[in-house]
Design a protein around this motif. Structure first.
Motif, PDB file in Angstrom:
ATOM      1  N   SER A  18       0.826  -1.205   0.000  1.00  0.00           N
ATOM      2  CA  SER A  18       0.000   0.000   0.000  1.00  0.00           C
ATOM      3  C   SER A  18       0.862   1.256   0.000  1.00  0.00           C
ATOM      4  O   SER A  18       0.560   2.244  -0.675  1.00  0.00           O
ATOM      5  CB  SER A  18      -0.960  -0.055   1.191  1.00  0.00           C
ATOM      6  OG  SER A  18      -1.011   1.170   1.851  1.00  0.00           O
ATOM      7  N   VAL A  19       1.973   1.204   0.738  1.00  0.00           N
ATOM      8  CA  VAL A  19       2.895   2.341   0.744  1.00  0.00           C
ATOM      9  C   VAL A  19       3.515   2.527  -0.639  1.00  0.00           C
ATOM     10  O   VAL A  19       3.626   3.649  -1.137  1.00  0.00           O
ATOM     11  CB  VAL A  19       4.000   2.153   1.803  1.00  0.00           C
ATOM     12  CG1 VAL A  19       5.083   3.210   1.651  1.00  0.00           C
ATOM     13  CG2 VAL A  19       3.411   2.182   3.205  1.00  0.00           C
ATOM     14  N   TRP A  20       3.878   1.430  -1.258  1.00  0.00           N
ATOM     15  CA  TRP A  20       4.500   1.503  -2.576  1.00  0.00           C
ATOM     16  C   TRP A  20       3.540   2.079  -3.616  1.00  0.00           C
ATOM     17  O   TRP A  20       3.905   2.933  -4.423  1.00  0.00           O
ATOM     18  CB  TRP A  20       4.989   0.119  -3.004  1.00  0.00           C
ATOM     19  CG  TRP A  20       5.707   0.095  -4.318  1.00  0.00           C
ATOM     20  CD1 TRP A  20       5.382  -0.623  -5.419  1.00  0.00           C
ATOM     21  CD2 TRP A  20       6.894   0.831  -4.654  1.00  0.00           C
ATOM     22  NE1 TRP A  20       6.274  -0.382  -6.435  1.00  0.00           N
ATOM     23  CE2 TRP A  20       7.219   0.504  -5.997  1.00  0.00           C
ATOM     24  CE3 TRP A  20       7.705   1.727  -3.970  1.00  0.00           C
ATOM     25  CZ2 TRP A  20       8.317   1.057  -6.654  1.00  0.00           C
ATOM     26  CZ3 TRP A  20       8.806   2.284  -4.635  1.00  0.00           C
ATOM     27  CH2 TRP A  20       9.095   1.936  -5.954  1.00  0.00           C
ATOM     28  N   ALA A  22       1.055   4.081  -2.989  1.00  0.00           N
ATOM     29  CA  ALA A  22       0.888   5.507  -2.673  1.00  0.00           C
ATOM     30  C   ALA A  22       2.100   6.300  -3.169  1.00  0.00           C
ATOM     31  O   ALA A  22       1.951   7.396  -3.719  1.00  0.00           O
ATOM     32  CB  ALA A  22       0.709   5.695  -1.176  1.00  0.00           C
ATOM     33  N   TYR A  23       3.265   5.736  -2.983  1.00  0.00           N
ATOM     34  CA  TYR A  23       4.484   6.401  -3.457  1.00  0.00           C
ATOM     35  C   TYR A  23       4.426   6.615  -4.970  1.00  0.00           C
ATOM     36  O   TYR A  23       4.681   7.709  -5.467  1.00  0.00           O
ATOM     37  CB  TYR A  23       5.720   5.566  -3.086  1.00  0.00           C
ATOM     38  CG  TYR A  23       6.994   6.067  -3.721  1.00  0.00           C
ATOM     39  CD1 TYR A  23       7.755   7.065  -3.116  1.00  0.00           C
ATOM     40  CD2 TYR A  23       7.440   5.551  -4.939  1.00  0.00           C
ATOM     41  CE1 TYR A  23       8.922   7.538  -3.716  1.00  0.00           C
ATOM     42  CE2 TYR A  23       8.592   6.019  -5.541  1.00  0.00           C
ATOM     43  CZ  TYR A  23       9.341   7.015  -4.927  1.00  0.00           C
ATOM     44  OH  TYR A  23      10.475   7.478  -5.526  1.00  0.00           O
ATOM     45  N   LEU A  24       4.087   5.562  -5.692  1.00  0.00           N
ATOM     46  CA  LEU A  24       4.048   5.666  -7.153  1.00  0.00           C
ATOM     47  C   LEU A  24       3.006   6.677  -7.609  1.00  0.00           C
ATOM     48  O   LEU A  24       3.272   7.493  -8.495  1.00  0.00           O
ATOM     49  CB  LEU A  24       3.753   4.302  -7.781  1.00  0.00           C
ATOM     50  CG  LEU A  24       4.872   3.265  -7.668  1.00  0.00           C
ATOM     51  CD1 LEU A  24       4.450   1.957  -8.310  1.00  0.00           C
ATOM     52  CD2 LEU A  24       6.160   3.781  -8.308  1.00  0.00           C
ATOM     53  N   HIS A  25       1.855   6.635  -6.990  1.00  0.00           N
ATOM     54  CA  HIS A  25       0.807   7.572  -7.403  1.00  0.00           C
ATOM     55  C   HIS A  25       1.195   9.010  -7.092  1.00  0.00           C
ATOM     56  O   HIS A  25       1.065   9.890  -7.923  1.00  0.00           O
ATOM     57  CB  HIS A  25      -0.515   7.203  -6.744  1.00  0.00           C
ATOM     58  CG  HIS A  25      -1.142   5.992  -7.336  1.00  0.00           C
ATOM     59  ND1 HIS A  25      -2.252   5.380  -6.818  1.00  0.00           N
ATOM     60  CD2 HIS A  25      -0.802   5.266  -8.434  1.00  0.00           C
ATOM     61  CE1 HIS A  25      -2.565   4.335  -7.573  1.00  0.00           C
ATOM     62  NE2 HIS A  25      -1.699   4.249  -8.544  1.00  0.00           N
ATOM     63  N   ALA A  26       1.669   9.227  -5.887  1.00  0.00           N
ATOM     64  CA  ALA A  26       2.017  10.592  -5.490  1.00  0.00           C
ATOM     65  C   ALA A  26       3.123  11.156  -6.376  1.00  0.00           C
ATOM     66  O   ALA A  26       3.023  12.290  -6.857  1.00  0.00           O
ATOM     67  CB  ALA A  26       2.445  10.620  -4.027  1.00  0.00           C
ATOM     68  N   THR A  27       4.164  10.367  -6.616  1.00  0.00           N
ATOM     69  CA  THR A  27       5.280  10.894  -7.407  1.00  0.00           C
ATOM     70  C   THR A  27       4.874  11.108  -8.865  1.00  0.00           C
ATOM     71  O   THR A  27       5.290  12.077  -9.499  1.00  0.00           O
ATOM     72  CB  THR A  27       6.504   9.960  -7.332  1.00  0.00           C
ATOM     73  OG1 THR A  27       6.118   8.632  -7.698  1.00  0.00           O
ATOM     74  CG2 THR A  27       7.081   9.950  -5.921  1.00  0.00           C
ATOM     75  N   LEU A  29       1.808  11.842  -9.961  1.00  0.00           N
ATOM     76  CA  LEU A  29       0.955  13.029 -10.006  1.00  0.00           C
ATOM     77  C   LEU A  29       1.779  14.299  -9.815  1.00  0.00           C
ATOM     78  O   LEU A  29       1.538  15.312 -10.471  1.00  0.00           O
ATOM     79  CB  LEU A  29      -0.127  12.929  -8.929  1.00  0.00           C
ATOM     80  CG  LEU A  29      -1.202  11.864  -9.169  1.00  0.00           C
ATOM     81  CD1 LEU A  29      -2.074  11.687  -7.929  1.00  0.00           C
ATOM     82  CD2 LEU A  29      -2.057  12.239 -10.373  1.00  0.00           C
ATOM     83  N   MET A  30       2.738  14.244  -8.928  1.00  0.00           N
ATOM     84  CA  MET A  30       3.566  15.423  -8.664  1.00  0.00           C
ATOM     85  C   MET A  30       4.352  15.811  -9.909  1.00  0.00           C
ATOM     86  O   MET A  30       4.381  16.978 -10.302  1.00  0.00           O
ATOM     87  CB  MET A  30       4.533  15.114  -7.514  1.00  0.00           C
ATOM     88  CG  MET A  30       5.464  16.247  -7.170  1.00  0.00           C
ATOM     89  SD  MET A  30       4.626  17.650  -6.401  1.00  0.00           S
ATOM     90  CE  MET A  30       4.647  17.122  -4.696  1.00  0.00           C
TER      91      MET A  30
END
Lengths: 167, 167
Positions: A18-20, A22-27, A29-30
């Motif tokens: 789940s962390v991974w 979230a990391y992929l999505h956030a980066t 999108l950023m």
DNA sequence: GACCTTTTCTTGAAAGTTGAACTAGATAGA
DNA sequence: TCTATCTAGTTCAACTTTCAAGAAAAGGTC
């Protein structure tokens, strides 16, 4: 490096997965967000903007190509193309390096500096809104530590000497 | 959204600048690292791999194009190109959507699934080495929270309804 | 100096991405 | 039904990135 050759692969736990994600999505999108913001307001992708920022902070607003590539974490080839583009836009120019006839210095032009001055506030604003305004001071500190550790681990080897905290 | 129109721009503090630099470096290096690893071991860039993973987890190993694009955070245009490429490699095929004649389903082929099965261990290993093996459980938890907040803030609006913790 | 290796930077072609324009089918209102 | 509007997906041209190849200068070593 090592490929999963010995025994069972160590899969990610539910939390790690789940962390991974979230990391992929956030980066993702950023990166998209900043690319769009800068394409709109400065007419160039985020990475090009980063190159100009690096130059603006360097001693005579210039840097050797190889050094710039290393600092910006991109290949020399990519930098060559990028500088060619920025040169065509008038924000950078090349100068021969006096001490090494192979060398080139990328120099930030006055126009480039001015463009940077104009677009910096909007960019900082975008970064703030997307990240720092949403995190607690505690989280900011923690994020800094985490990113340092990750970057250190991926640093092309040799640089490890500078980083005793790797473990 | 809002551009820095009113008053002085709120520059980043020294700590924020340092965190931001670390973030950019870590994410750049990570993306490069995974792209290289997957290009070498699976013959495709990281984002393409992510598409196959999404398909592998979907009900009949298939998804509508638009849905896949949304889940993977990429444009429909980019997805069209990507699926065309993956189709040529034999890992995905397109099927007409029975209920909507405009629609296409991207379907993971058996070859695609097999390829995924073979390369998954190596990929997990790479992710572990680059990130999870270097962080404490505390840091992993914290990173998860932070990335959730950032992703939520950048989510194309409307989705905000799902995310009450935005503030 | 002659030879070999390394470093610096560029180039060209292939692959990938972007944004706008476009086709075809769905949807809704009169 | 006729029409206008919206949605799904593709395509094109311009741009960016990658990888392999190459030219030119620097740095040994004999």
């Amino acid at each position: 490096m090592t490929t999963a050759s010995t025994g069972e692969p160590r899969w990610l736990s539910d939390e790690e997965q789940s962390v991974w994600r979230a990391y992929l999505h956030a980066t993702t999108l950023m990166e998209d967000h900043l690319d769009r913001q800068l394409q709109r307001d400065a007419g160039m992708p985020h990475i090009y903007y980063g190159l100009l920022v690096q130059l603006s902070q360097a001693p005579r607003r210039q840097k050797r190509m190889t050094e710039l590539a290393k600092d910006a974490k991109i290949t020399r080839s990519r930098l060559s193309h990028a500088v060619a583009r920025l040169e065509k836009s008038g924000w950078v120019r090349r100068e021969d390096c006096p001490s090494d006839k192979r060398g080139q210095n990328a120099v930030l032009t006055d126009d480039g500096f001015e463009m940077l001055r104009r677009s910096a506030p909007g960019h900082v604003d975008a970064v703030r809104q997307a990240m720092f305004d949403r995190l607690t001071p505690e989280q900011v500190r923690s994020l800094g530590e985490i990113m340092q550790v990750v970057a250190a681990g991926l640093q092309p080897e040799g640089t490890d000497a500078d980083l005793p905290w790797l473990r």
